[in-house]
Scaffold this motif. Structure first.
Motif, mmCIF file in Angstrom:
data_model
loop_
_atom_site.group_PDB
_atom_site.id
_atom_site.type_symbol
_atom_site.label_atom_id
_atom_site.label_comp_id
_atom_site.label_asym_id
_atom_site.label_seq_id
_atom_site.Cartn_x
_atom_site.Cartn_y
_atom_site.Cartn_z
ATOM 1 N N ASP A 1 -0.486 59.747 -22.285
ATOM 2 C CA ASP A 1 -1.709 60.471 -22.680
ATOM 3 C C ASP A 1 -1.483 61.970 -22.536
ATOM 4 O O ASP A 1 -1.875 62.751 -23.395
ATOM 5 N N ASP A 2 -0.837 62.345 -21.423
ATOM 6 C CA ASP A 2 -0.608 63.776 -21.180
ATOM 7 C C ASP A 2 0.192 64.416 -22.307
ATOM 8 O O ASP A 2 0.071 65.596 -22.587
ATOM 9 N N ASN A 3 1.050 63.610 -22.927
ATOM 10 C CA ASN A 3 1.843 64.144 -24.042
ATOM 11 C C ASN A 3 1.111 64.038 -25.374
ATOM 12 O O ASN A 3 1.683 64.291 -26.436
ATOM 13 N N GLY A 4 -0.137 63.576 -25.339
ATOM 14 C CA GLY A 4 -0.954 63.547 -26.564
ATOM 15 C C GLY A 4 -0.929 62.212 -27.302
ATOM 16 O O GLY A 4 -1.295 62.156 -28.479
ATOM 17 N N PHE A 5 -0.511 61.135 -26.603
ATOM 18 C CA PHE A 5 -0.418 59.840 -27.290
ATOM 19 C C PHE A 5 -1.302 58.781 -26.632
ATOM 20 O O PHE A 5 -1.540 58.810 -25.428
ATOM 21 N N ASN A 6 -1.728 57.848 -27.471
ATOM 22 C CA ASN A 6 -2.375 56.639 -26.980
ATOM 23 C C ASN A 6 -1.429 55.502 -27.372
ATOM 24 O O ASN A 6 -1.373 55.122 -28.538
ATOM 25 N N LEU A 7 -0.634 55.018 -26.414
ATOM 26 C CA LEU A 7 0.379 53.994 -26.724
ATOM 27 C C LEU A 7 -0.195 52.601 -26.537
ATOM 28 O O LEU A 7 -0.722 52.271 -25.475
ATOM 29 N N ILE A 8 -0.076 51.784 -27.591
ATOM 30 C CA ILE A 8 -0.446 50.361 -27.448
ATOM 31 C C ILE A 8 0.873 49.591 -27.389
ATOM 32 O O ILE A 8 1.606 49.523 -28.376
ATOM 33 N N PHE A 9 1.180 49.060 -26.208
ATOM 34 C CA PHE A 9 2.472 48.410 -25.981
ATOM 35 C C PHE A 9 2.333 46.900 -26.101
ATOM 36 O O PHE A 9 1.420 46.309 -25.541
ATOM 37 N N SER A 10 3.255 46.282 -26.828
ATOM 38 C CA SER A 10 3.211 44.826 -26.957
ATOM 39 C C SER A 10 4.589 44.236 -26.665
ATOM 40 O O SER A 10 5.576 44.597 -27.318
ATOM 41 N N ASP A 11 4.663 43.351 -25.684
ATOM 42 C CA ASP A 11 5.929 42.707 -25.291
ATOM 43 C C ASP A 11 6.038 41.376 -26.044
ATOM 44 O O ASP A 11 5.218 40.479 -25.840
#
Ligand code: AHR
Length: 351
Positions: free
Chosen positions: A66-76
Protein backbone atom coordinates in the motif's frame (compact mmCIF):
# COMPACT_ATOMS: atom_id res chain seq x y z
CA UNK A 1 -6.53 3.50 -13.27
CA UNK A 2 -9.32 1.88 -15.22
CA UNK A 3 -12.83 3.20 -15.94
CA UNK A 4 -14.41 1.66 -12.86
CA UNK A 5 -11.83 3.21 -10.53
CA UNK A 6 -12.25 6.58 -12.27
CA UNK A 7 -16.00 6.36 -11.77
CA UNK A 8 -15.37 5.71 -8.08
CA UNK A 9 -13.22 8.83 -7.90
CA UNK A 10 -15.96 10.89 -9.59
CA UNK A 11 -18.48 9.62 -7.06
CA UNK A 12 -16.04 10.57 -4.34
CA UNK A 13 -15.65 14.08 -5.77
CA UNK A 14 -19.42 14.40 -5.93
CA UNK A 15 -19.59 13.37 -2.30
CA UNK A 16 -16.92 15.96 -1.41
CA UNK A 17 -19.02 18.67 -3.09
CA UNK A 18 -22.12 17.65 -1.17
CA UNK A 19 -20.25 17.28 2.13
CA UNK A 20 -18.40 20.60 1.69
CA UNK A 21 -21.65 22.34 0.86
CA UNK A 22 -23.02 21.02 4.14
CA UNK A 23 -20.02 22.47 5.97
CA UNK A 24 -18.29 19.12 6.64
CA UNK A 25 -14.51 18.90 6.88
CA UNK A 26 -12.49 17.93 3.79
CA UNK A 27 -10.38 15.40 5.74
CA UNK A 28 -12.76 12.52 5.02
CA UNK A 29 -12.68 13.32 1.31
CA UNK A 30 -8.89 13.27 1.21
CA UNK A 31 -8.74 9.81 2.80
CA UNK A 32 -11.21 8.49 0.22
CA UNK A 33 -9.24 9.98 -2.67
CA UNK A 34 -6.04 8.38 -1.41
CA UNK A 35 -7.62 4.92 -1.32
CA UNK A 36 -8.89 5.31 -4.85
CA UNK A 37 -5.47 6.30 -6.09
CA UNK A 38 -4.04 2.84 -5.31
CA UNK A 39 -3.33 0.69 -8.35
CA UNK A 40 -5.07 -2.67 -7.98
CA UNK A 41 -3.01 -5.65 -9.12
CA UNK A 42 -4.15 -9.29 -9.10
CA UNK A 43 -1.24 -11.74 -8.80
CA UNK A 44 -1.74 -15.45 -9.44
CA UNK A 45 1.21 -17.26 -7.86
CA UNK A 46 2.12 -20.92 -8.54
CA UNK A 47 2.12 -22.07 -4.91
CA UNK A 48 4.59 -22.45 -2.07
CA UNK A 49 6.43 -25.55 -3.28
CA UNK A 50 10.00 -24.31 -2.79
CA UNK A 51 12.27 -21.84 -1.01
CA UNK A 52 12.62 -20.06 -4.36
CA UNK A 53 8.85 -19.66 -4.62
CA UNK A 54 8.56 -18.19 -1.12
CA UNK A 55 11.30 -15.65 -1.91
CA UNK A 56 9.44 -14.72 -5.08
CA UNK A 57 6.18 -14.22 -3.18
CA UNK A 58 7.87 -12.08 -0.51
CA UNK A 59 9.54 -9.96 -3.15
CA UNK A 60 6.23 -9.26 -4.93
CA UNK A 61 4.40 -8.54 -1.67
CA UNK A 62 7.06 -6.07 -0.56
CA UNK A 63 7.13 -4.20 -3.86
CA UNK A 64 3.34 -4.05 -4.25
CA UNK A 65 2.63 -2.65 -0.78
CA UNK A 66 0.00 0.00 0.00
CA UNK A 67 2.82 2.37 0.92
CA UNK A 68 4.15 1.98 -2.61
CA UNK A 69 0.73 2.87 -4.04
CA UNK A 70 -0.63 -0.62 -4.75
CA UNK A 71 -3.56 -2.73 -3.68
CA UNK A 72 -2.27 -6.29 -4.23
CA UNK A 73 -4.76 -9.15 -4.50
CA UNK A 74 -2.66 -12.28 -3.99
CA UNK A 75 -3.87 -15.72 -5.01
CA UNK A 76 -1.95 -18.94 -4.25
CA UNK A 77 -2.82 -21.60 -6.85
CA UNK A 78 -1.35 -24.49 -4.85
CA UNK A 79 0.29 -25.90 -7.98
CA UNK A 80 -3.08 -26.37 -9.75
CA UNK A 81 -3.72 -24.61 -13.04
CA UNK A 82 -7.50 -24.71 -12.53
CA UNK A 83 -6.99 -22.49 -9.47
CA UNK A 84 -5.03 -20.02 -11.60
CA UNK A 85 -7.75 -19.93 -14.24
CA UNK A 86 -10.34 -19.24 -11.54
CA UNK A 87 -8.15 -16.54 -9.97
CA UNK A 88 -7.84 -14.74 -13.31
CA UNK A 89 -11.65 -14.82 -13.71
CA UNK A 90 -12.04 -13.40 -10.20
CA UNK A 91 -9.53 -10.63 -10.95
CA UNK A 92 -11.50 -9.76 -14.09
CA UNK A 93 -14.81 -9.64 -12.21
CA UNK A 94 -13.17 -7.40 -9.58
CA UNK A 95 -12.05 -5.17 -12.45
CA UNK A 96 -8.44 -4.98 -11.28
CA UNK A 97 -6.10 -2.57 -13.07
CA UNK A 98 -3.45 -5.21 -13.91
CA UNK A 99 -3.07 -8.98 -13.76
CA UNK A 100 0.23 -10.75 -13.14
CA UNK A 101 0.42 -14.50 -13.76
CA UNK A 102 3.25 -16.87 -12.87
CA UNK A 103 1.95 -19.79 -14.96
CA UNK A 104 2.33 -23.29 -13.50
CA UNK A 105 2.37 -24.83 -16.97
CA UNK A 106 3.00 -23.29 -20.36
CA UNK A 107 -0.12 -24.57 -22.09
CA UNK A 108 -3.82 -23.99 -21.43
CA UNK A 109 -3.82 -20.20 -21.22
CA UNK A 110 -5.54 -19.03 -24.43
CA UNK A 111 -9.06 -18.66 -22.99
CA UNK A 112 -8.05 -16.86 -19.76
CA UNK A 113 -5.77 -14.47 -21.58
CA UNK A 114 -8.49 -13.75 -24.11
CA UNK A 115 -10.96 -12.99 -21.32
CA UNK A 116 -8.50 -10.55 -19.70
CA UNK A 117 -7.74 -8.98 -23.05
CA UNK A 118 -11.48 -8.59 -23.84
CA UNK A 119 -11.91 -6.89 -20.45
CA UNK A 120 -9.09 -4.47 -21.35
CA UNK A 121 -6.88 -5.56 -18.45
CA UNK A 122 -3.13 -5.67 -19.19
CA UNK A 123 -1.50 -8.99 -18.27
CA UNK A 124 2.16 -9.50 -17.36
CA UNK A 125 3.58 -13.03 -17.37
CA UNK A 126 6.39 -13.58 -14.88
CA UNK A 127 9.08 -16.22 -14.21
CA UNK A 128 7.72 -19.04 -16.43
CA UNK A 129 6.18 -18.65 -19.87
CA UNK A 130 2.92 -19.40 -21.69
CA UNK A 131 2.71 -20.89 -25.18
CA UNK A 132 -0.23 -18.64 -26.20
CA UNK A 133 0.00 -16.05 -28.95
CA UNK A 134 1.90 -13.11 -27.48
CA UNK A 135 -0.74 -10.62 -28.66
CA UNK A 136 -2.84 -11.95 -25.76
CA UNK A 137 -0.59 -10.48 -23.06
CA UNK A 138 1.25 -7.20 -22.55
CA UNK A 139 4.71 -8.40 -21.57
CA UNK A 140 6.65 -11.35 -20.16
CA UNK A 141 9.69 -11.33 -17.90
CA UNK A 142 11.43 -14.47 -16.72
CA UNK A 143 14.39 -16.81 -16.78
CA UNK A 144 15.97 -18.45 -19.79
CA UNK A 145 15.57 -21.95 -18.35
CA UNK A 146 17.20 -23.74 -21.24
CA UNK A 147 20.27 -21.52 -20.90
CA UNK A 148 20.36 -22.32 -17.17
CA UNK A 149 20.34 -26.04 -18.03
CA UNK A 150 23.00 -25.64 -20.70
CA UNK A 151 25.26 -23.82 -18.23
CA UNK A 152 24.82 -26.61 -15.67
CA UNK A 153 25.61 -29.32 -18.24
CA UNK A 154 28.57 -27.37 -19.62
CA UNK A 155 29.89 -27.13 -16.07
CA UNK A 156 29.59 -30.89 -15.57
CA UNK A 157 31.36 -31.60 -18.84
CA UNK A 158 34.20 -29.17 -17.97
CA UNK A 159 34.46 -30.57 -14.42
CA UNK A 160 34.82 -34.14 -15.70
CA UNK A 161 37.57 -32.99 -18.05
CA UNK A 162 39.40 -31.01 -15.35
CA UNK A 163 39.31 -33.98 -12.97
CA UNK A 164 40.38 -36.33 -15.80
CA UNK A 165 37.44 -38.60 -15.09
CA UNK A 166 37.30 -41.25 -17.78
CA UNK A 167 34.68 -43.61 -16.33
CA UNK A 168 30.97 -43.89 -17.10
CA UNK A 169 28.65 -41.01 -16.23
CA UNK A 170 25.56 -42.72 -14.83
CA UNK A 171 23.23 -39.80 -14.46
CA UNK A 172 19.69 -39.17 -13.19
CA UNK A 173 17.45 -36.15 -13.90
CA UNK A 174 15.02 -35.22 -11.11
CA UNK A 175 12.69 -33.01 -13.09
CA UNK A 176 10.45 -30.21 -11.86
CA UNK A 177 6.71 -29.88 -12.44
CA UNK A 178 5.82 -31.47 -15.77
CA UNK A 179 4.72 -28.86 -18.31
CA UNK A 180 6.38 -25.95 -16.46
CA UNK A 181 8.79 -23.80 -18.46
CA UNK A 182 11.48 -24.35 -15.83
CA UNK A 183 11.22 -28.11 -16.39
CA UNK A 184 10.87 -27.92 -20.16
CA UNK A 185 14.00 -25.77 -20.55
CA UNK A 186 16.21 -27.53 -18.01
CA UNK A 187 15.17 -31.02 -19.17
CA UNK A 188 15.78 -30.15 -22.81
CA UNK A 189 19.28 -28.95 -22.01
CA UNK A 190 19.86 -32.16 -20.04
CA UNK A 191 18.58 -34.43 -22.84
CA UNK A 192 20.73 -32.68 -25.44
CA UNK A 193 23.88 -32.74 -23.30
CA UNK A 194 23.40 -36.40 -22.29
CA UNK A 195 23.13 -37.37 -25.95
CA UNK A 196 26.04 -35.22 -27.06
CA UNK A 197 28.39 -36.39 -24.30
CA UNK A 198 27.35 -40.04 -24.17
CA UNK A 199 26.12 -39.85 -20.55
CA UNK A 200 24.19 -42.91 -19.46
CA UNK A 201 20.73 -41.70 -18.36
CA UNK A 202 19.45 -44.13 -15.72
CA UNK A 203 16.23 -42.32 -14.87
CA UNK A 204 14.32 -39.10 -15.56
CA UNK A 205 11.38 -38.53 -13.21
CA UNK A 206 9.56 -35.60 -11.67
CA UNK A 207 10.26 -34.46 -8.12
CA UNK A 208 7.62 -31.72 -8.56
CA UNK A 209 10.11 -29.08 -7.33
CA UNK A 210 9.60 -30.24 -3.71
CA UNK A 211 11.98 -31.74 -1.18
CA UNK A 212 9.58 -34.52 -0.18
CA UNK A 213 8.95 -35.72 -3.74
CA UNK A 214 12.62 -35.34 -4.66
CA UNK A 215 13.53 -37.64 -1.78
CA UNK A 216 10.78 -40.17 -2.54
CA UNK A 217 11.72 -40.44 -6.22
CA UNK A 218 15.45 -40.71 -5.49
CA UNK A 219 14.87 -43.45 -2.91
CA UNK A 220 13.04 -45.48 -5.50
CA UNK A 221 15.70 -44.85 -8.17
CA UNK A 222 18.48 -45.96 -5.80
CA UNK A 223 16.64 -49.24 -5.22
CA UNK A 224 16.69 -49.91 -8.97
CA UNK A 225 20.19 -48.61 -9.76
CA UNK A 226 23.28 -49.00 -7.60
CA UNK A 227 25.61 -47.21 -10.01
CA UNK A 228 24.22 -43.63 -9.97
CA UNK A 229 27.13 -41.18 -9.84
CA UNK A 230 25.59 -37.83 -10.94
CA UNK A 231 22.17 -36.34 -10.12
CA UNK A 232 20.86 -33.31 -12.01
CA UNK A 233 18.29 -31.82 -9.63
CA UNK A 234 16.03 -29.23 -11.25
CA UNK A 235 15.85 -27.12 -8.08
CA UNK A 236 17.42 -26.74 -4.64
CA UNK A 237 14.59 -28.32 -2.66
CA UNK A 238 14.76 -31.46 -4.77
CA UNK A 239 18.52 -31.51 -4.18
CA UNK A 240 17.95 -31.53 -0.40
CA UNK A 241 15.61 -34.51 -0.76
CA UNK A 242 18.03 -36.29 -3.10
CA UNK A 243 20.90 -35.74 -0.65
CA UNK A 244 18.83 -37.27 2.17
CA UNK A 245 17.88 -40.28 0.03
CA UNK A 246 21.51 -40.90 -0.96
CA UNK A 247 22.74 -40.68 2.62
CA UNK A 248 19.91 -42.92 3.84
CA UNK A 249 21.05 -45.51 1.28
CA UNK A 250 24.53 -45.44 2.85
CA UNK A 251 26.13 -43.59 -0.06
CA UNK A 252 27.96 -40.27 -0.06
CA UNK A 253 27.41 -37.03 -1.95
CA UNK A 254 30.48 -34.95 -2.74
CA UNK A 255 32.79 -33.64 -5.42
CA UNK A 256 35.05 -36.64 -6.04
CA UNK A 257 33.69 -39.16 -8.52
CA UNK A 258 36.85 -41.26 -8.39
CA UNK A 259 36.32 -41.81 -4.66
CA UNK A 260 32.77 -43.02 -5.38
CA UNK A 261 31.02 -39.82 -4.31
CA UNK A 262 27.80 -38.82 -6.07
CA UNK A 263 27.82 -35.36 -7.69
CA UNK A 264 24.73 -33.15 -7.31
CA UNK A 265 23.92 -30.30 -9.68
CA UNK A 266 21.16 -27.87 -8.74
CA UNK A 267 19.32 -24.68 -9.70
CA UNK A 268 17.95 -21.66 -7.82
CA UNK A 269 20.93 -20.57 -5.64
CA UNK A 270 18.71 -20.00 -2.62
CA UNK A 271 20.50 -19.32 0.65
CA UNK A 272 19.91 -22.92 1.78
CA UNK A 273 21.01 -24.25 -1.62
CA UNK A 274 24.19 -22.21 -1.69
CA UNK A 275 24.99 -23.32 1.86
CA UNK A 276 25.03 -26.86 0.47
CA UNK A 277 27.20 -25.66 -2.40
CA UNK A 278 29.71 -24.05 -0.07
CA UNK A 279 30.07 -27.27 1.92
CA UNK A 280 30.55 -29.34 -1.25
CA UNK A 281 27.22 -31.19 -1.22
CA UNK A 282 25.97 -29.45 -4.37
CA UNK A 283 28.85 -29.24 -6.84
CA UNK A 284 27.43 -26.39 -8.89
CA UNK A 285 24.35 -24.25 -8.38
CA UNK A 286 22.97 -22.32 -11.36
CA UNK A 287 21.05 -19.21 -10.50
CA UNK A 288 17.34 -18.71 -11.06
CA UNK A 289 16.57 -15.32 -9.57
CA UNK A 290 13.19 -14.98 -7.79
CA UNK A 291 13.36 -11.27 -6.97
CA UNK A 292 10.72 -10.04 -9.41
CA UNK A 293 8.86 -7.61 -7.12
CA UNK A 294 10.63 -4.35 -8.00
CA UNK A 295 10.95 -5.28 -11.67
CA UNK A 296 7.21 -5.93 -11.92
CA UNK A 297 6.27 -2.78 -9.98
CA UNK A 298 8.41 -0.72 -12.30
CA UNK A 299 6.74 -2.36 -15.35
CA UNK A 300 3.30 -1.48 -13.97
CA UNK A 301 4.40 2.11 -13.29
CA UNK A 302 5.66 2.39 -16.87
CA UNK A 303 2.24 1.30 -18.15
CA UNK A 304 0.49 3.71 -15.76
CA UNK A 305 2.54 6.53 -17.25
CA UNK A 306 1.48 5.51 -20.74
CA UNK A 307 4.82 3.90 -21.62
CA UNK A 308 5.39 0.62 -23.45
CA UNK A 309 7.25 -2.50 -22.35
CA UNK A 310 9.55 -4.95 -24.09
CA UNK A 311 7.43 -7.95 -25.05
CA UNK A 312 9.88 -10.54 -23.69
CA UNK A 313 12.69 -9.98 -21.19
CA UNK A 314 15.11 -12.56 -19.84
CA UNK A 315 16.88 -11.68 -16.62
CA UNK A 316 20.63 -12.18 -16.18
CA UNK A 317 21.69 -15.01 -13.91
CA UNK A 318 24.96 -16.35 -12.47
CA UNK A 319 26.43 -19.70 -11.56
CA UNK A 320 28.19 -20.64 -8.31
CA UNK A 321 30.55 -23.44 -7.36
CA UNK A 322 32.58 -24.10 -4.23
CA UNK A 323 35.23 -25.72 -6.40
CA UNK A 324 37.74 -23.53 -8.21
CA UNK A 325 38.52 -26.00 -11.01
CA UNK A 326 36.03 -24.60 -13.56
CA UNK A 327 36.17 -20.83 -13.84
CA UNK A 328 33.82 -20.34 -16.79
CA UNK A 329 31.59 -22.28 -19.17
CA UNK A 330 30.94 -21.76 -22.86
CA UNK A 331 27.38 -22.10 -24.14
CA UNK A 332 26.53 -21.52 -27.80
CA UNK A 333 29.73 -19.53 -28.29
CA UNK A 334 29.25 -17.25 -25.25
CA UNK A 335 31.49 -17.49 -22.20
CA UNK A 336 29.77 -17.27 -18.80
CA UNK A 337 31.78 -16.87 -15.58
CA UNK A 338 31.43 -19.37 -12.77
CA UNK A 339 31.72 -17.62 -9.40
CA UNK A 340 33.77 -19.33 -6.74
CA UNK A 341 31.40 -19.26 -3.78
CA UNK A 342 32.70 -17.86 -0.50
CA UNK A 343 31.10 -17.31 2.88
CA UNK A 344 31.19 -13.54 2.21
CA UNK A 345 29.21 -13.92 -1.02
CA UNK A 346 26.72 -16.17 0.74
CA UNK A 347 26.29 -13.70 3.61
CA UNK A 348 25.42 -10.92 1.19
CA UNK A 349 22.86 -12.89 -0.82
CA UNK A 350 19.42 -11.24 -0.63
CA UNK A 351 17.48 -14.54 -0.67
O1 AHR B 1 9.86 -21.40 -12.03
C1 AHR B 1 10.97 -21.34 -11.19
C2 AHR B 1 11.15 -22.65 -10.51
O2 AHR B 1 9.97 -22.95 -9.77
C3 AHR B 1 12.27 -22.71 -9.50
O3 AHR B 1 13.43 -23.31 -9.97
C4 AHR B 1 11.69 -23.66 -8.50
O4 AHR B 1 12.37 -23.71 -7.29
C5 AHR B 1 10.30 -23.21 -8.44
O5 AHR B 1 9.45 -23.95 -7.70
Amino acid sequence: MKTKALAAVLWELLAIGILTACGSSTEYAEVGAEEDSLITVGFSQVGAESDWRNSCTNSVMEAFSDDNGFNLIFSDAQQKQENQIKAVRDFISQDVDYIIIDPITESGWDQSLKEASDAGIPVIIVDRRVDSDDSLYTAAIGSDFELEGKKACAYLKAYLEKTSYKGEVNIVDIQGTIGASATIGRSKAFDDAAKENGWNVLAQETGEFTQAKGQEVMESILKRHDNVNVVYCENDNEAFGVRDAIEAAGKKVGTNLKRGEILLLSFDTTRAGLTETLNGTILVNTECNPLYGERLASMVRTLEEGGTLEKHTYIEENQYSANELVKSVVVDGTTYPVTLLTQEILDERPY
